[in-house]
Design a protein around this motif. Structure first.
Motif, short mmCIF file in Angstrom:
data_model
loop_
_atom_site.label_atom_id
_atom_site.label_comp_id
_atom_site.label_asym_id
_atom_site.label_seq_id
_atom_site.Cartn_x
_atom_site.Cartn_y
_atom_site.Cartn_z
N SER A 54 44.56 -38.16 7.17
CA SER A 54 44.09 -39.47 7.77
C SER A 54 44.68 -39.38 9.21
N ALA A 55 43.88 -40.35 9.86
CA ALA A 55 44.28 -40.53 11.44
C ALA A 55 45.97 -40.85 11.31
N SER A 56 46.45 -41.79 10.34
CA SER A 56 47.73 -41.97 10.46
C SER A 56 48.76 -40.88 10.18
N GLU A 57 48.26 -39.89 9.22
CA GLU A 57 49.18 -38.65 8.82
C GLU A 57 49.12 -37.67 10.27
N LYS A 73 42.04 -41.73 15.56
CA LYS A 73 40.87 -42.07 14.75
C LYS A 73 39.60 -41.52 15.37
N VAL A 74 39.55 -41.52 16.61
CA VAL A 74 38.30 -40.80 17.29
C VAL A 74 38.25 -39.02 16.88
N ALA A 75 39.43 -38.57 16.96
CA ALA A 75 39.38 -37.24 16.76
C ALA A 75 39.21 -36.89 15.22
N VAL A 76 39.71 -37.87 14.36
CA VAL A 76 39.19 -37.44 13.02
C VAL A 76 37.88 -37.90 12.81
N GLU A 77 37.24 -38.85 13.41
CA GLU A 77 35.72 -39.05 13.07
C GLU A 77 34.94 -38.00 13.82
N ALA A 78 35.37 -37.19 14.85
CA ALA A 78 34.58 -36.34 15.65
C ALA A 78 34.69 -35.12 14.81
N LEU A 79 35.72 -34.77 14.08
CA LEU A 79 35.96 -33.53 13.21
C LEU A 79 35.41 -33.69 11.70
N ASP A 80 35.30 -34.87 11.11
CA ASP A 80 34.94 -35.24 9.85
C ASP A 80 33.56 -34.97 9.40
N SER A 81 33.25 -33.93 8.61
CA SER A 81 32.07 -33.46 8.54
C SER A 81 31.18 -34.15 7.26
N ASN A 82 31.93 -34.74 6.51
CA ASN A 82 31.31 -35.51 5.38
C ASN A 82 31.42 -36.89 5.57
N GLY A 83 31.81 -37.47 6.59
CA GLY A 83 32.03 -38.90 6.70
C GLY A 83 32.79 -39.96 6.06
N ASP A 84 33.75 -39.24 5.13
CA ASP A 84 34.67 -40.00 4.56
C ASP A 84 35.89 -40.53 5.47
N GLU A 142 37.76 -27.50 5.02
CA GLU A 142 36.55 -27.20 5.76
C GLU A 142 36.37 -27.83 7.25
N ASP A 143 36.82 -29.02 7.33
CA ASP A 143 36.87 -29.57 8.77
C ASP A 143 38.05 -28.77 9.35
N LEU A 144 39.19 -28.60 9.03
CA LEU A 144 40.27 -27.87 9.54
C LEU A 144 39.85 -26.39 10.08
N ILE A 145 39.26 -25.78 9.05
CA ILE A 145 38.88 -24.38 9.20
C ILE A 145 37.78 -24.49 10.36
N ALA A 146 36.89 -25.35 10.50
CA ALA A 146 35.76 -25.43 11.54
C ALA A 146 36.50 -25.46 12.98
N LEU A 147 37.47 -26.45 12.92
CA LEU A 147 38.31 -26.74 14.06
C LEU A 147 39.09 -25.48 14.56
#
Length: 141
Positions: A24-27, A45-56, A62-67
């Motif tokens: 999460s953004a706080s983590e 929050k913006v960073a997580v939203e930009a990298l989040d592939s499934n919108g949750d 998978e997001d971490l691997i893509a990054l």
């Protein structure tokens, strides 16, 4: 690739404080602060939203691997451009047989012009007798 996946899983586990398999953004803020980085909640929050592939709103493996892979690709491309520049001794955007011969001789490998032409011909996709960056990229993969 299996080793890389294990490394990414370890990174995920480090950031995933509540053990849900997601970051999460706080983590993200908490762990980065522990590492000496100052990150505001809105930035996280913006960073997580930009990298989040499934919108949750969370980063999963998978997001971490893509990054991580995206960063690796950018680094590889930068390294390839540097290497290409070393062989493009004339600075014309192409590797010629003469330029290849000169660079190889600097590296202690003596080749004739004909041998260099043969080397170039193997990867000269458009048949123009020189290697463009794209042809060099194909050759190096």
């Amino acid at each position: 690739m299996k080793i890389k996946i294990k490394e990414y899983e370890r990174v995920l586990l480090y950031f995933d404080e509540d053990g849900d398999g997601k970051i999460s953004a706080s983590e993200l803020i908490h762990r980065l602060n522990q590492m000496g980085e100052n990150l505001l909640f809105n930035e996280a929050k913006v960073a997580v939203e930009a990298l989040d592939s499934n919108g949750d709103g969370l980063l999963d493996l998978e997001d971490l691997i893509a990054l991580m892979e995206e960063g690796n690709e950018e680094e590889k491309l930068k390294d390839l451009k540097e290497a290409f520049g070393m062989y493009d001794v004339d600075g014309n955007g192409f590797i010629t047989a003469q330029g290849l011969k000169r660079m190889l001789s600097k590296l202690g490998e003596l080749k004739s012009i004909d041998e260099c032409r043969v080397m170039i011909k193997k990867f000269d996709l458009n048949g123009d007798g020189v290697l463009s960056f794209e042809e060099f990229r194909v050759m190096m993969q």
